[in-house]
Write a protein that holds these residues in place. Structure first.
Motif, mmCIF file in Angstrom:
data_model
loop_
_atom_site.group_PDB
_atom_site.id
_atom_site.type_symbol
_atom_site.label_atom_id
_atom_site.label_comp_id
_atom_site.label_asym_id
_atom_site.label_seq_id
_atom_site.Cartn_x
_atom_site.Cartn_y
_atom_site.Cartn_z
ATOM 1 N N ALA A 132 31.922 -58.378 10.511
ATOM 2 C CA ALA A 132 31.770 -59.701 11.709
ATOM 3 C C ALA A 132 31.181 -60.978 10.496
ATOM 4 N N GLY A 133 31.482 -61.205 9.338
ATOM 5 C CA GLY A 133 31.307 -62.048 8.127
ATOM 6 C C GLY A 133 29.931 -62.399 7.602
ATOM 7 N N TYR A 134 28.582 -61.594 8.330
ATOM 8 C CA TYR A 134 27.344 -61.238 7.438
ATOM 9 C C TYR A 134 27.128 -60.878 5.479
ATOM 10 N N GLN A 138 22.675 -61.500 2.971
ATOM 11 C CA GLN A 138 22.044 -61.698 5.034
ATOM 12 C C GLN A 138 21.259 -60.714 5.463
ATOM 13 N N LEU A 139 21.936 -59.530 5.749
ATOM 14 C CA LEU A 139 21.453 -58.832 6.382
ATOM 15 C C LEU A 139 19.930 -58.340 5.574
ATOM 16 N N VAL A 140 19.804 -57.916 4.281
ATOM 17 C CA VAL A 140 18.668 -57.563 4.090
ATOM 18 C C VAL A 140 17.022 -58.577 4.058
ATOM 19 N N LYS A 141 17.557 -59.759 3.756
ATOM 20 C CA LYS A 141 16.483 -60.710 3.811
ATOM 21 C C LYS A 141 16.949 -61.646 5.334
ATOM 22 N N ALA A 142 17.789 -61.056 6.459
ATOM 23 C CA ALA A 142 17.226 -61.532 7.744
ATOM 24 C C ALA A 142 16.033 -61.140 7.972
ATOM 25 N N LYS A 143 15.389 -62.117 9.258
ATOM 26 C CA LYS A 143 13.951 -61.487 10.064
ATOM 27 C C LYS A 143 14.399 -61.727 10.715
ATOM 28 N N ALA A 144 15.417 -62.001 11.856
ATOM 29 C CA ALA A 144 16.094 -61.258 13.014
ATOM 30 C C ALA A 144 16.656 -60.056 13.297
ATOM 31 N N ALA A 150 23.693 -59.451 15.799
ATOM 32 C CA ALA A 150 24.886 -58.705 16.303
ATOM 33 C C ALA A 150 25.802 -59.931 17.350
ATOM 34 N N ARG A 151 25.000 -59.975 17.967
ATOM 35 C CA ARG A 151 25.450 -60.314 19.421
ATOM 36 C C ARG A 151 25.295 -62.058 18.968
ATOM 37 N N PHE A 289 37.227 -44.314 8.131
ATOM 38 C CA PHE A 289 38.814 -44.659 7.557
ATOM 39 C C PHE A 289 40.246 -44.615 9.209
ATOM 40 N N SER A 290 39.674 -43.670 9.600
ATOM 41 C CA SER A 290 40.431 -44.317 10.638
ATOM 42 C C SER A 290 41.004 -45.802 11.204
ATOM 43 N N SER A 291 39.677 -46.484 10.909
ATOM 44 C CA SER A 291 40.011 -47.656 11.839
ATOM 45 C C SER A 291 40.020 -49.149 10.403
ATOM 46 N N GLY A 292 40.357 -48.478 9.321
ATOM 47 C CA GLY A 292 40.762 -49.271 7.823
ATOM 48 C C GLY A 292 39.902 -49.900 7.487
ATOM 49 N N ILE A 293 38.053 -49.682 8.083
ATOM 50 C CA ILE A 293 36.837 -50.460 7.426
ATOM 51 C C ILE A 293 36.649 -50.099 6.389
ATOM 52 N N ASN A 294 36.929 -49.019 6.042
ATOM 53 C CA ASN A 294 36.588 -48.101 4.865
ATOM 54 C C ASN A 294 36.461 -49.447 3.564
ATOM 55 N N HIS A 295 38.195 -50.595 3.832
ATOM 56 C CA HIS A 295 38.328 -51.611 2.755
ATOM 57 C C HIS A 295 37.178 -52.826 2.663
ATOM 58 N N VAL A 296 36.470 -52.709 4.037
ATOM 59 C CA VAL A 296 36.016 -54.108 4.535
ATOM 60 C C VAL A 296 33.906 -53.821 4.305
ATOM 61 N N ILE A 297 33.748 -52.984 4.763
ATOM 62 C CA ILE A 297 32.258 -52.633 4.878
ATOM 63 C C ILE A 297 31.497 -51.671 3.064
#
Length: 352
Positions: A132-134, A138-144, A150-151, A289-297
């Motif tokens: 989603a672009g975080y 940001q995820l490590v420090k997020a208080k939420a 995500a929502r 790998f099937s979705s191709g997100i291995n290059h992003v996450i």
């Protein structure tokens, strides 16, 4: 009717609690049972000062799902479809509706996930939040909470929207992750009740008073197994009876222990992949790998037990239940057990 406490039962319960105390105080750090593919995914603990343990996951350079694994995934899907038909749950009705509440859809990668709490949910919220672009920082420090983050990027879809996404051409990679319902229940108890999660503590006194005939409460323990000061929490038997009574009275159950089949309604969603926490290394690689997100996450494993894994201590908790409570739990989770092919017999013989 609640089970009557006998001297034998009380002695047995005290022995089990003593055993649990000794077992949990060992402070063992161990992982989720692996099917052998774990060696392909080296893990290194990072950010140890965080309340929640975050472990890095190194993906393989490439991933070709084996024929045997593809056959297993297909067999799971066919079994769910056939069982849904046998149970008469494959058609919507006033009492059987698709629950779209926990679906997240990433349009860019045509990836649809129904979140099941206490079944690798934190790990996959991390993945979807990265998509989603975080940033990782940001995820490590997020208080939420991860679900709150995500929502903000994945609004809750309607039933019509989920059905429309499912009918896409090409079809989305749609998945849910399942867990043995007894292990999921024990995990929820350890994390939310035994550790004294602040959100649930107002409930504790109510449980103490109503179910005091099932024995005394137990010392509160943190996620690492250490005693949490002088606090006390409901015993597992008390907690289970509270859930069973809510179910018997037609009350809604908490998202952390509601049956998975009721939460993600697979008989009406018809997911393309049914992953399992027991085989999540291999199942997760297939999805990534099937979705191709291995290059992003940059995948992580989040919130894995840092003391003794639930799979190692589940018997200690289940053994504190009466036969009636055990049978009632089987009834509560009967669809999970049938749809996702989980066995309860290894737990049965130790109930009092």
């Amino acid at each position: 009717m609640a089970p009557r406490v006998t001297k034998r039962r009380l002695a047995s319960a005290l022995f089990l609690l003593l055993f649990l105390s000794l077992y949990m105080s060992q402070g063992e750090e161990s992982g989720i049972p692996s099917d052998g593919s774990l060696e392909m995914r080296r893990r290194m603990p990072v950010k140890k000062d965080r309340k929640d343990l975050i472990e890095s996951v190194t993906l393989p350079d490439r991933w070709n799902t084996s024929k045997a694994h593809l056959e297993e995934l297909n067999a799971r899907r066919q079994h769910v479809q056939e069982t849904c038909r046998k149970l008469g749950l494959d058609h919507p009705s006033p009492t059987n509706k698709l629950n779209a509440w926990e679906f997240l859809y990433n349009k860019e990668y045509n990836l649809l996930w129904c979140n099941v709490f206490k079944a690798a949910s934190s790990t996959w919220f991390w993945n979807f939040n990265l998509l989603a672009g975080y940033t990782e920082k940001q995820l490590v420090k997020a208080k939420a909470a991860p679900v709150e983050l995500a929502r903000k990027r994945y609004p809750r879809p309607t039933v019509d929207e989920v059905q429309e996404i499912m009918a896409n051409n090409p079809s989305p990679i749609s998945f849910m992750i399942t867990k043995h319902p007894f292990l999921r229940l024990v995990s929820a108890y350890r994390n939310k009740i035994l550790a004294g999660n602040a959100i649930y503590t107002p409930l504790f006194k109510k449980i103490y008073r109503k179910y005091k005939h099932l024995g005394p409460p137990v010392p509160r323990r943190m996620k690492d197994g250490s005693l949490a000061g002088t606090g006390i929490s409901p015993s597992f038997s008390q907690f289970v009876q509270y859930i069973l009574d809510k179910e018997a009275n037609g009350k809604s159950l908490d998202m952390h222990w509601i049956p998975q089949s009721r939460f993600c309604t697979p008989c009406l969603a018809n997911f393309s992949i049914y992953a399992k926490t027991e085989t999540l290394d291999e199942d997760g690689n297939h999805i990534i790998f099937s979705s191709g997100i291995n290059h992003v996450i940059k995948p992580k494993t989040i919130n894995r037990s840092v003391d003794v894994p639930t799979s190692k201590v589940a018997h200690v908790f289940i053994c504190q239940l009466s036969e009636q409570q055990f049978d009632d739990l089987v009834k509560l989770y009967q669809y999970d057990l049938q749809l996702f092919q989980y066995d309860v017999e290894p737990f049965r013989n130790c109930t009092t």
